[in-house]
Design a protein around this motif. Structure first.
Motif, mmCIF file in Angstrom:
data_model
loop_
_atom_site.group_PDB
_atom_site.id
_atom_site.type_symbol
_atom_site.label_atom_id
_atom_site.label_comp_id
_atom_site.label_asym_id
_atom_site.label_seq_id
_atom_site.Cartn_x
_atom_site.Cartn_y
_atom_site.Cartn_z
ATOM 1 N N SER A 2 -6.891 -9.401 4.151
ATOM 2 C CA SER A 2 -7.045 -10.464 3.178
ATOM 3 C C SER A 2 -5.753 -11.269 3.044
ATOM 4 O O SER A 2 -4.666 -10.755 3.222
ATOM 5 C CB SER A 2 -7.401 -9.842 1.825
ATOM 6 O OG SER A 2 -7.395 -10.813 0.822
ATOM 7 N N TYR A 6 -0.348 -10.208 -3.133
ATOM 8 C CA TYR A 6 -0.117 -8.817 -3.511
ATOM 9 C C TYR A 6 1.211 -8.727 -4.252
ATOM 10 O O TYR A 6 2.122 -9.495 -3.990
ATOM 11 C CB TYR A 6 -0.048 -7.923 -2.270
ATOM 12 C CG TYR A 6 -1.375 -7.742 -1.579
ATOM 13 C CD1 TYR A 6 -2.122 -6.601 -1.791
ATOM 14 C CD2 TYR A 6 -1.880 -8.723 -0.729
ATOM 15 C CE1 TYR A 6 -3.339 -6.425 -1.162
ATOM 16 C CE2 TYR A 6 -3.097 -8.550 -0.096
ATOM 17 C CZ TYR A 6 -3.823 -7.410 -0.318
ATOM 18 O OH TYR A 6 -5.031 -7.237 0.301
ATOM 19 N N GLY A 25 -13.607 0.732 0.664
ATOM 20 C CA GLY A 25 -13.302 -0.035 1.858
ATOM 21 C C GLY A 25 -11.935 0.285 2.421
ATOM 22 O O GLY A 25 -10.991 0.557 1.673
ATOM 23 N N GLU A 27 -9.285 -1.036 5.694
ATOM 24 C CA GLU A 27 -8.992 -1.918 6.826
ATOM 25 C C GLU A 27 -7.640 -1.503 7.395
ATOM 26 O O GLU A 27 -6.677 -1.356 6.652
ATOM 27 C CB GLU A 27 -8.959 -3.376 6.377
ATOM 28 C CG GLU A 27 -8.944 -4.335 7.534
ATOM 29 C CD GLU A 27 -9.227 -5.768 7.120
ATOM 30 O OE1 GLU A 27 -8.925 -6.659 7.929
ATOM 31 O OE2 GLU A 27 -9.723 -5.989 6.011
ATOM 32 N N GLU A 36 -5.088 -1.264 4.408
ATOM 33 C CA GLU A 36 -5.535 -1.697 3.084
ATOM 34 C C GLU A 36 -6.667 -0.791 2.624
ATOM 35 O O GLU A 36 -7.595 -0.513 3.385
ATOM 36 C CB GLU A 36 -6.023 -3.143 3.111
ATOM 37 C CG GLU A 36 -6.452 -3.627 1.725
ATOM 38 C CD GLU A 36 -6.942 -5.066 1.739
ATOM 39 O OE1 GLU A 36 -6.090 -5.962 1.618
ATOM 40 O OE2 GLU A 36 -8.157 -5.258 1.885
ATOM 41 N N ARG A 38 -9.502 -0.424 -0.466
ATOM 42 C CA ARG A 38 -10.157 -1.155 -1.553
ATOM 43 C C ARG A 38 -10.863 -0.160 -2.471
ATOM 44 O O ARG A 38 -11.583 0.727 -2.004
ATOM 45 C CB ARG A 38 -11.111 -2.192 -0.981
ATOM 46 C CG ARG A 38 -10.363 -3.324 -0.286
ATOM 47 C CD ARG A 38 -11.282 -4.395 0.246
ATOM 48 N NE ARG A 38 -12.124 -3.972 1.354
ATOM 49 C CZ ARG A 38 -11.732 -3.870 2.617
ATOM 50 N NH1 ARG A 38 -10.484 -4.154 2.940
ATOM 51 N NH2 ARG A 38 -12.571 -3.500 3.562
ATOM 52 N N ARG A 40 -12.977 0.455 -6.378
ATOM 53 C CA ARG A 40 -13.706 -0.020 -7.548
ATOM 54 C C ARG A 40 -13.391 0.963 -8.665
ATOM 55 O O ARG A 40 -13.742 2.136 -8.600
ATOM 56 C CB ARG A 40 -15.212 -0.064 -7.291
ATOM 57 C CG ARG A 40 -16.012 -0.575 -8.478
ATOM 58 C CD ARG A 40 -17.501 -0.753 -8.157
ATOM 59 N NE ARG A 40 -17.697 -1.801 -7.158
ATOM 60 C CZ ARG A 40 -18.004 -1.604 -5.869
ATOM 61 N NH1 ARG A 40 -18.170 -0.373 -5.408
ATOM 62 N NH2 ARG A 40 -18.164 -2.605 -5.039
ATOM 63 N N LEU A 46 -12.147 -4.520 -9.235
ATOM 64 C CA LEU A 46 -11.874 -4.324 -7.818
ATOM 65 C C LEU A 46 -10.382 -4.461 -7.592
ATOM 66 O O LEU A 46 -9.766 -5.434 -8.033
ATOM 67 C CB LEU A 46 -12.636 -5.345 -6.976
ATOM 68 C CG LEU A 46 -14.157 -5.323 -7.119
ATOM 69 C CD1 LEU A 46 -14.786 -6.399 -6.251
ATOM 70 C CD2 LEU A 46 -14.728 -3.954 -6.791
ATOM 71 N N GLU A 47 -9.803 -3.485 -6.931
ATOM 72 C CA GLU A 47 -8.362 -3.455 -6.666
ATOM 73 C C GLU A 47 -8.169 -3.133 -5.186
ATOM 74 O O GLU A 47 -9.029 -2.503 -4.563
ATOM 75 C CB GLU A 47 -7.662 -2.361 -7.479
ATOM 76 C CG GLU A 47 -8.024 -2.282 -8.927
ATOM 77 C CD GLU A 47 -7.199 -3.182 -9.822
ATOM 78 O OE1 GLU A 47 -6.349 -3.925 -9.292
ATOM 79 O OE2 GLU A 47 -7.412 -3.131 -11.037
ATOM 80 N N ALA A 48 -7.054 -3.526 -4.649
ATOM 81 C CA ALA A 48 -6.717 -3.165 -3.268
ATOM 82 C C ALA A 48 -5.255 -2.761 -3.212
ATOM 83 O O ALA A 48 -4.402 -3.378 -3.858
ATOM 84 C CB ALA A 48 -6.984 -4.327 -2.322
ATOM 85 N N LYS A 50 -2.245 -2.274 -0.483
ATOM 86 C CA LYS A 50 -1.851 -2.638 0.876
ATOM 87 C C LYS A 50 -0.570 -1.892 1.227
ATOM 88 O O LYS A 50 0.427 -1.981 0.508
ATOM 89 C CB LYS A 50 -1.616 -4.141 0.961
ATOM 90 C CG LYS A 50 -1.195 -4.624 2.322
ATOM 91 C CD LYS A 50 -1.040 -6.138 2.286
ATOM 92 C CE LYS A 50 -0.451 -6.687 3.553
ATOM 93 N NZ LYS A 50 -0.268 -8.149 3.456
ATOM 94 N N ARG A 142 -3.206 -5.604 -5.100
ATOM 95 C CA ARG A 142 -3.926 -6.856 -5.355
ATOM 96 C C ARG A 142 -4.905 -6.575 -6.489
ATOM 97 O O ARG A 142 -5.698 -5.667 -6.400
ATOM 98 C CB ARG A 142 -4.701 -7.317 -4.110
ATOM 99 C CG ARG A 142 -5.440 -8.645 -4.369
ATOM 100 C CD ARG A 142 -6.407 -8.977 -3.258
ATOM 101 N NE ARG A 142 -7.577 -8.123 -3.403
ATOM 102 C CZ ARG A 142 -8.385 -7.802 -2.415
ATOM 103 N NH1 ARG A 142 -8.144 -8.211 -1.202
ATOM 104 N NH2 ARG A 142 -9.426 -7.041 -2.631
#
Length: 143
Positions: A2, A6, A25, A27, A36, A38, A40, A46-48, A50, A142
């Motif tokens: 993405s 961040y 998720g 990646e 990354e 992901r 919930r 929703l947070e990510a 990295k 993020r």
């Protein structure tokens, strides 16, 4: 990956709770050394996370449901020498072979790197599903 903005977790005073958050998720870009994750969170946010400058990582048991019990990040959690040695050895092991033991001296070197901000250790302890550990140069959030 993405292109969102961040924030380095070292610059976040009120880091959100990931207890019972679902990892939904992943990646991974080995060429760029970026990972990354992901999530919930319980409230639906929703947070990510990295991970940049990934040195090594290991994940087991990623399944249909992956719920975090807690996230341990060396900047925010004081890993003991025993924990550091155990997690670094685990990262370097595989299901069919155990990595060489991390010496006390090597463990101390890792702890010094964590304290100086040169490296970070991240561990996802699961309630169910995926267990994960990452050794990297930085972690960003993020929101």
């Amino acid at each position: 990956m993405s292109t969102a903005t961040y924030i380095d977790i070292r610059n976040i005073a009120d880091f959100p709770s990931f207890h019972d958050a679902e990892l939904y998720g992943i990646e991974h870009d080995p060429k760029e050394r970026v990972l990354e994750l992901r999530f919930r969170r319980v409230g639906g946010e929703l947070e990510a996370l990295k991970f940049s400058g990934v040195i090594a990582q290991r994940m087991i048991d990623f399944a249909g449901q992956n719920v975090a019990s807690r996230l341990l990040i060396s900047h925010r959690y004081a890993f003991t020498l025993v924990e550091v040695r155990r997690w670094i050895q685990w990262i370097n092991s595989r299901d069919d072979s155990k990595a060489a033991l991390i010496s006390e001296e090597q463990g101390q070197d890792y702890k010094q790197d964590f304290a100086a901000g040169r490296r970070m250790l991240f561990v996802l302890e699961p309630s169910c599903g995926a267990e994960l550990a990452v050794l990297c140069e930085s972690v960003s959030l993020r929101q």
